[in-house]
Scaffold this motif. Structure first.
Motif, mmCIF file in Angstrom:
data_model
loop_
_atom_site.group_PDB
_atom_site.id
_atom_site.type_symbol
_atom_site.label_atom_id
_atom_site.label_comp_id
_atom_site.label_asym_id
_atom_site.label_seq_id
_atom_site.Cartn_x
_atom_site.Cartn_y
_atom_site.Cartn_z
ATOM 1 N N ALA A 1 0.843 -1.201 0.000
ATOM 2 C CA ALA A 1 0.000 0.000 0.000
ATOM 3 C C ALA A 1 0.877 1.249 0.000
ATOM 4 C CB ALA A 1 -0.918 -0.007 1.213
ATOM 5 N N ARG A 2 0.474 2.238 -0.804
ATOM 6 C CA ARG A 2 1.254 3.475 -0.939
ATOM 7 C C ARG A 2 0.326 4.672 -0.924
ATOM 8 N NH1 ARG A 2 4.900 2.491 -6.155
ATOM 9 N NH2 ARG A 2 4.789 4.719 -6.052
ATOM 10 N N LYS A 3 0.839 5.768 -0.398
ATOM 11 C CA LYS A 3 0.121 7.036 -0.423
ATOM 12 C C LYS A 3 1.165 8.140 -0.461
ATOM 13 C CE LYS A 3 -3.271 9.789 2.045
ATOM 14 N NZ LYS A 3 -4.257 9.779 3.135
ATOM 15 N N SER A 4 0.906 9.175 -1.251
ATOM 16 C CA SER A 4 1.817 10.316 -1.239
ATOM 17 C C SER A 4 1.036 11.614 -1.428
ATOM 18 C CB SER A 4 2.908 10.187 -2.304
ATOM 19 O OG SER A 4 2.370 10.302 -3.595
ATOM 20 N N ILE A 5 1.557 12.662 -0.818
ATOM 21 C CA ILE A 5 0.984 14.000 -0.911
ATOM 22 C C ILE A 5 2.143 14.971 -1.116
ATOM 23 C CG2 ILE A 5 -0.349 15.803 0.234
ATOM 24 C CD1 ILE A 5 -1.538 13.594 2.054
ATOM 25 N N ASP A 6 2.010 15.860 -2.079
ATOM 26 C CA ASP A 6 2.985 16.924 -2.318
ATOM 27 C C ASP A 6 2.290 18.253 -2.121
ATOM 28 O OD1 ASP A 6 5.358 15.416 -3.200
ATOM 29 O OD2 ASP A 6 4.031 14.780 -4.820
ATOM 30 N N ILE A 7 2.960 19.179 -1.412
ATOM 31 C CA ILE A 7 2.369 20.493 -1.167
ATOM 32 C C ILE A 7 3.396 21.603 -1.323
ATOM 33 C CG2 ILE A 7 0.591 19.641 0.416
ATOM 34 C CD1 ILE A 7 2.334 20.824 2.709
ATOM 35 N N ASP A 8 2.892 22.759 -1.654
ATOM 36 C CA ASP A 8 3.599 24.030 -1.541
ATOM 37 C C ASP A 8 2.669 24.905 -0.725
ATOM 38 O OD1 ASP A 8 5.951 23.601 -3.107
ATOM 39 O OD2 ASP A 8 4.698 23.716 -4.903
ATOM 40 N N ALA A 9 3.202 25.549 0.315
ATOM 41 C CA ALA A 9 2.356 26.346 1.194
ATOM 42 C C ALA A 9 3.112 27.567 1.692
ATOM 43 C CB ALA A 9 1.896 25.502 2.381
ATOM 44 N N PRO B 1 7.021 35.951 6.868
ATOM 45 C CA PRO B 1 6.411 34.961 5.978
ATOM 46 C C PRO B 1 7.326 33.750 5.788
ATOM 47 C CG PRO B 1 6.887 37.023 4.804
ATOM 48 C CD PRO B 1 7.316 37.208 6.211
ATOM 49 N N MET B 2 6.697 32.564 5.774
ATOM 50 C CA MET B 2 7.427 31.315 5.618
ATOM 51 C C MET B 2 6.931 30.580 4.383
ATOM 52 S SD MET B 2 9.439 31.131 8.306
ATOM 53 C CE MET B 2 9.887 29.433 8.558
ATOM 54 N N GLN B 3 7.819 29.787 3.817
ATOM 55 C CA GLN B 3 7.487 28.963 2.662
ATOM 56 C C GLN B 3 7.797 27.513 3.007
ATOM 57 O OE1 GLN B 3 9.098 30.272 -1.093
ATOM 58 N NE2 GLN B 3 9.171 28.183 -1.864
ATOM 59 N N LEU B 4 6.865 26.625 2.659
ATOM 60 C CA LEU B 4 7.020 25.203 2.916
ATOM 61 C C LEU B 4 6.789 24.439 1.625
ATOM 62 C CD1 LEU B 4 7.060 22.575 4.710
ATOM 63 C CD2 LEU B 4 4.593 22.923 4.996
ATOM 64 N N THR B 5 7.727 23.560 1.302
ATOM 65 C CA THR B 5 7.540 22.584 0.230
ATOM 66 C C THR B 5 7.643 21.239 0.910
ATOM 67 O OG1 THR B 5 8.527 24.027 -1.422
ATOM 68 C CG2 THR B 5 8.452 21.691 -1.948
ATOM 69 N N GLY B 6 6.656 20.371 0.685
ATOM 70 C CA GLY B 6 6.664 19.096 1.380
ATOM 71 C C GLY B 6 6.232 17.933 0.517
ATOM 72 N N HIS B 7 6.817 16.792 0.818
ATOM 73 C CA HIS B 7 6.433 15.518 0.207
ATOM 74 C C HIS B 7 6.230 14.561 1.369
ATOM 75 C CE1 HIS B 7 6.346 12.086 -2.497
ATOM 76 N NE2 HIS B 7 7.220 11.481 -1.697
ATOM 77 N N PHE B 8 5.044 13.974 1.442
ATOM 78 C CA PHE B 8 4.693 13.049 2.513
ATOM 79 C C PHE B 8 4.303 11.739 1.850
ATOM 80 C CE2 PHE B 8 3.751 17.399 3.532
ATOM 81 C CZ PHE B 8 4.384 17.583 4.749
ATOM 82 N N GLU B 9 4.915 10.623 2.289
ATOM 83 C CA GLU B 9 4.703 9.369 1.582
ATOM 84 C C GLU B 9 4.707 8.193 2.545
ATOM 85 O OE1 GLU B 9 6.590 6.867 -2.175
ATOM 86 O OE2 GLU B 9 7.246 8.903 -1.808
ATOM 87 N N GLY C 1 3.937 0.674 2.554
ATOM 88 C CA GLY C 1 3.710 -0.375 3.537
ATOM 89 C C GLY C 1 3.553 0.258 4.912
ATOM 90 N N LYS C 2 4.327 -0.208 5.902
ATOM 91 C CA LYS C 2 4.242 0.313 7.269
ATOM 92 C C LYS C 2 5.139 1.516 7.510
ATOM 93 C CE LYS C 2 5.213 -3.413 9.684
ATOM 94 N NZ LYS C 2 5.267 -4.469 10.702
ATOM 95 N N ARG C 3 5.996 1.869 6.549
ATOM 96 C CA ARG C 3 6.941 2.973 6.731
ATOM 97 C C ARG C 3 6.370 4.254 6.141
ATOM 98 N NH1 ARG C 3 11.764 3.743 8.578
ATOM 99 N NH2 ARG C 3 12.299 1.559 8.870
ATOM 100 N N PHE C 4 6.666 5.390 6.798
ATOM 101 C CA PHE C 4 6.224 6.690 6.296
ATOM 102 C C PHE C 4 7.388 7.667 6.281
ATOM 103 C CE2 PHE C 4 5.238 6.356 10.801
ATOM 104 C CZ PHE C 4 5.836 7.497 11.335
ATOM 105 N N TYR C 5 7.273 8.675 5.392
ATOM 106 C CA TYR C 5 8.340 9.642 5.152
ATOM 107 C C TYR C 5 7.775 11.051 5.070
ATOM 108 C CZ TYR C 5 10.584 5.369 3.516
ATOM 109 O OH TYR C 5 11.077 4.090 3.426
ATOM 110 N N GLN C 6 8.558 11.999 5.522
ATOM 111 C CA GLN C 6 8.252 13.425 5.401
ATOM 112 C C GLN C 6 9.510 14.091 4.855
ATOM 113 O OE1 GLN C 6 6.455 15.878 8.726
ATOM 114 N NE2 GLN C 6 8.612 16.388 8.979
#
Length: 177
Positions: free
Chosen positions: A120-128, A136-144, A147-152
């Motif tokens: 199973a896989r899931k990923s989200i990419d954002i610019d905020a 002011p702050m800028q955030l670029t993120g990839h969240f994935e 299986g049982k492991r997750f990443y930021q």
């Protein structure tokens, strides 16, 4: 004439020496704890601590480097199951956005499952954009999750301090092994 040649030689030597000490000193990093590789713009440091991801307590290892006030970081952990890892992806994204009171400028998501929970896989990419540290702050993120492991994977800094080409290089260099 001789003074001009000496001045030109000194300027060239200074330029070459400055080129030997770049602000962004990219280096390849392979995690000893999780199956990923990434290019950091400076020597990274790692630490592991317990975090609460929306009611689920997990050990998360964060490896990060900072250059001129911009943080380049990869966080990873293991959930009890694939559903927990997918929930962690959402919780990490929400927490990062909340930390800077962010407004999402761009978001894309994908999920895949072949019936086998381990794949199973899931990923989200954002610019905020948001606010923090007095500006002011800028955030670029990839969240994935895999299986049982997750990443930021994030780049976070003052809006005008985040060079787009450096952020892009970091984000694109992240590879799961």
């Amino acid at each position: 004439m001789r003074k001009n040649k000496l001045a030109v030689t000194l300027v060239l030597a200074a330029t070459l020496l400055a080129g030997c000490n770049p602000t962004y000193n990219w280096r390849d990093y392979s995690s000893p704890e999780a199956p990923y590789r990434v290019m950091f713009p400076a020597k990274p440091a790692s630490h592991t601590r317990s975090v609460d991801l929306n009611g689920v307590k997990v050990e998360m290892t964060m490896t990060a480097a900072e250059v001129e006030g911009v943080m380049f970081a990869v966080g990873t952990g293991v959930a009890e199951d694939a559903a927990g890892a997918q929930a962690a992806v959402d919780a990490m994204k929400t927490a990062m956005l909340r930390n800077i009171g962010a407004t999402v400028q761009r978001e894309s998501a994908s999920a895949a499952s072949s019936g086998d929970p381990a794949s199973a896989r899931k990923s989200i990419d954002i610019d905020a954009t948001g606010t923090g540290n007095g500006g002011p702050m800028q955030l670029t993120g990839h969240f994935e999750s895999r299986g049982k492991r997750f990443y930021q994977v994030i780049v976070l800094g003052k809006a005008k301090a985040v060079p787009p080409e450096q952020s892009e290089q970091f984000m694109k260099s992240f590879t799961l092994l």
